[in-house]
Design a protein around this motif. Structure first.
Motif, PDB file in Angstrom:
ATOM      1  N   GLY A 111      25.109  -9.143  47.232  1.00 43.19           N
ATOM      2  CA  GLY A 111      24.153  -8.122  47.633  1.00 43.19           C
ATOM      3  C   GLY A 111      23.860  -7.103  46.561  1.00 43.19           C
ATOM      4  O   GLY A 111      22.951  -6.289  46.710  1.00 43.19           O
ATOM      5  N   LYS A 157      15.739  -8.987  53.752  1.00 41.35           N
ATOM      6  CA  LYS A 157      16.811  -9.831  54.261  1.00 41.35           C
ATOM      7  C   LYS A 157      16.969 -11.020  53.327  1.00 41.35           C
ATOM      8  O   LYS A 157      16.003 -11.476  52.720  1.00 41.35           O
ATOM      9  N   ILE A 213      25.888 -16.497  53.439  1.00 39.46           N
ATOM     10  CA  ILE A 213      25.945 -15.038  53.531  1.00 39.46           C
ATOM     11  C   ILE A 213      24.560 -14.528  53.922  1.00 39.46           C
ATOM     12  O   ILE A 213      23.579 -14.738  53.206  1.00 39.46           O
ATOM     13  N   SER A 218      22.298 -11.269  54.594  1.00 33.11           N
ATOM     14  CA  SER A 218      22.283  -9.852  54.234  1.00 33.11           C
ATOM     15  C   SER A 218      21.010  -9.190  54.738  1.00 33.11           C
ATOM     16  O   SER A 218      19.934  -9.783  54.697  1.00 33.11           O
ATOM     17  N   TYR A 248      18.884  -5.351  54.466  1.00 32.56           N
ATOM     18  CA  TYR A 248      18.803  -4.156  53.638  1.00 32.56           C
ATOM     19  C   TYR A 248      17.874  -3.132  54.278  1.00 32.56           C
ATOM     20  O   TYR A 248      16.761  -3.469  54.692  1.00 32.56           O
ATOM     21  N   MET A 291      23.441  -1.614  53.805  1.00 30.26           N
ATOM     22  CA  MET A 291      23.510  -3.060  53.641  1.00 30.26           C
ATOM     23  C   MET A 291      24.418  -3.621  54.727  1.00 30.26           C
ATOM     24  O   MET A 291      25.500  -3.088  54.976  1.00 30.26           O
ATOM     25  N   GLU A 292      23.976  -4.691  55.361  1.00 25.25           N
ATOM     26  CA  GLU A 292      24.779  -5.345  56.387  1.00 25.25           C
ATOM     27  C   GLU A 292      24.920  -6.824  56.032  1.00 25.25           C
ATOM     28  O   GLU A 292      23.928  -7.522  55.846  1.00 25.25           O
ATOM     29  N   PHE A 293      26.150  -7.289  55.928  1.00 25.14           N
ATOM     30  CA  PHE A 293      26.423  -8.668  55.555  1.00 25.14           C
ATOM     31  C   PHE A 293      27.086  -9.402  56.717  1.00 25.14           C
ATOM     32  O   PHE A 293      27.999  -8.870  57.353  1.00 25.14           O
ATOM     33  N   LYS A 329      31.465  -9.280  59.769  1.00 30.42           N
ATOM     34  CA  LYS A 329      30.410  -8.376  59.314  1.00 30.42           C
ATOM     35  C   LYS A 329      30.984  -7.307  58.400  1.00 30.42           C
ATOM     36  O   LYS A 329      32.109  -6.832  58.600  1.00 30.42           O
TER      37      LYS A 329
END
Length: 233
Positions: free
Chosen positions: A87, A146, A157, A159, A161, A175-177, A212
Motif C-alpha cells: 500500500g 481501491k 491483498i 486495499s 484508500y 488505508m484499510e487492508f 484487516k
C-alpha cells in the motif's frame, strides 16, 4: 501474440461502450503516476489497528518515512507494526513499470459518489511476484481508490484508500487492508501465534479467514526533506 489477443478479447467483451470510447489503460495509469511523482519525500504519523484471527494487538503508533530517490522506506515504532508495503511504495512501482505489464480497462464501478475506472494489470513475466492486479481509479482526481493485488508471496491483498488534505499529492489519510491471514507475511512472533491458533482450531474454515489492518495517517510533512540518518538507523 496469444496474450495480446486474449487481452483484446477481454477488453471487447468486458468494457461497456460508454467507457471504451477514448479510454486507454496506460494513459489512465500514467496520470496517476505523474501525481505520485510530485512526492519526492515525506514523513507521516501512523496509527495502526489490527483485526486478525488468533492475534490480540493494541493500536500502535509509528512514524513512516519515504524518499522517492533510492526508493527508501522506513517505519519507526516502539512496538510491532504491521504495515503492508503493497500500500505504500510497491503500488507506485507497479504503476510506473507499465512496460513489464499488460493493462486493459475492464469497466467501471461506483465507489461512493465516484464512477471509478477499473484497470486490470497482468505481468508479462513469470518471475514477477504479482499474479494479477486490479485498480479502481478516480478519473477526476487521478488517485487509486481501491486495489486488489494477488501475489505469490502474500496471497490476495485488498486495499481501500480515503483521501483528504493531501489529495493533490495522491497521499491517503486512511488505508484499510484485507489480507489472507495464512498467506500474508507477518513478523515472526505473530506468525507463530497464528500457526498455534490454527493447530488448536478444529474448524478447517479457520485457515481461510481474512484479517484487516487499518492505518490512519496524520501530520504529513511532504517534500520537506528526510535526513539520510533516518534510513540508516
Amino acid at each position: 501474440r496469444y496474450c495480446a489477443l486474449l487481452i483484446a478479447l477481454l477488453t471487447a467483451y468486458c468494457l461497456p461502450p460508454t467507457e471504451a470510447k477514448g479510454q486507454n489503460a496506460n494513459q489512465v495509469l500514467d496520470r496517476v503516476f505523474k501525481k505520485m511523482q510530485k512526492v519526492k519525500d515525506y514523513s507521516v504519523d501512523a496509527n495502526i489497528k489490527v483485526d486478525m484471527p488468533f492475534i490480540r494487538m493494541l493500536p500502535n503508533d509509528a512514524k513512516v518515512y519515504y524518499r522517492q530517490k533510492g526508493k527508501l522506506f522506513k517505519v519507526d515504532s516502539k512496538g510491532i507494526s504491521i504495515i503492508p508495503k503493497q500500500g505504500f511504495y510497491q503500488l507506485p512501482d507497479l504503476i510506473a513499470d507499465t512496460a513489464s505489464y499488460a493493462t486493459f480497462i475492464q469497466g467501471s464501478e461506483m465507489l461512493g459518489t465516484v464512477n471509478a475506472i477499473i484497470v486490470n494489470v497482468i505481468p508479462q513475466s513469470d518471475t514477477s511476484d504479482l499474479i494479477l492486479g486490479k485498480l479502481w481509479i478516480d478519473p477526476k482526481n487521478d488517485v487509486v481508490l481501491k486495489s486488489q493485488l494477488t501475489t505469490k508471496s502474500s496471497g490476495t491483498i485488498l486495499s481501500a484508500y480515503t483521501y483528504g488534505a493531501q489529495l493533490a499529492y495522491g497521499l491517503p489519510d486512511l488505508m484499510e487492508f484485507t489480507v489472507d491471514v495464512k498467506k500474508f507475511k507477518m513478523p515472526k512472533s505473530l506468525a507463530a501465534d497464528i500457526n498455534k491458533g490454527e493447530k488448536e482450531s478444529k474448524d478447517p474454515k479457520e485457515k481461510e479467514k481474512k484479517g484487516k489492518i487499518f492505518i490512519k495517517l496524520t501530520n504529513y510533512q511532504v517534500n520537506k526533506g528526510v535526513p539520510d540518518a533516518v534510513f540508516k538507523k
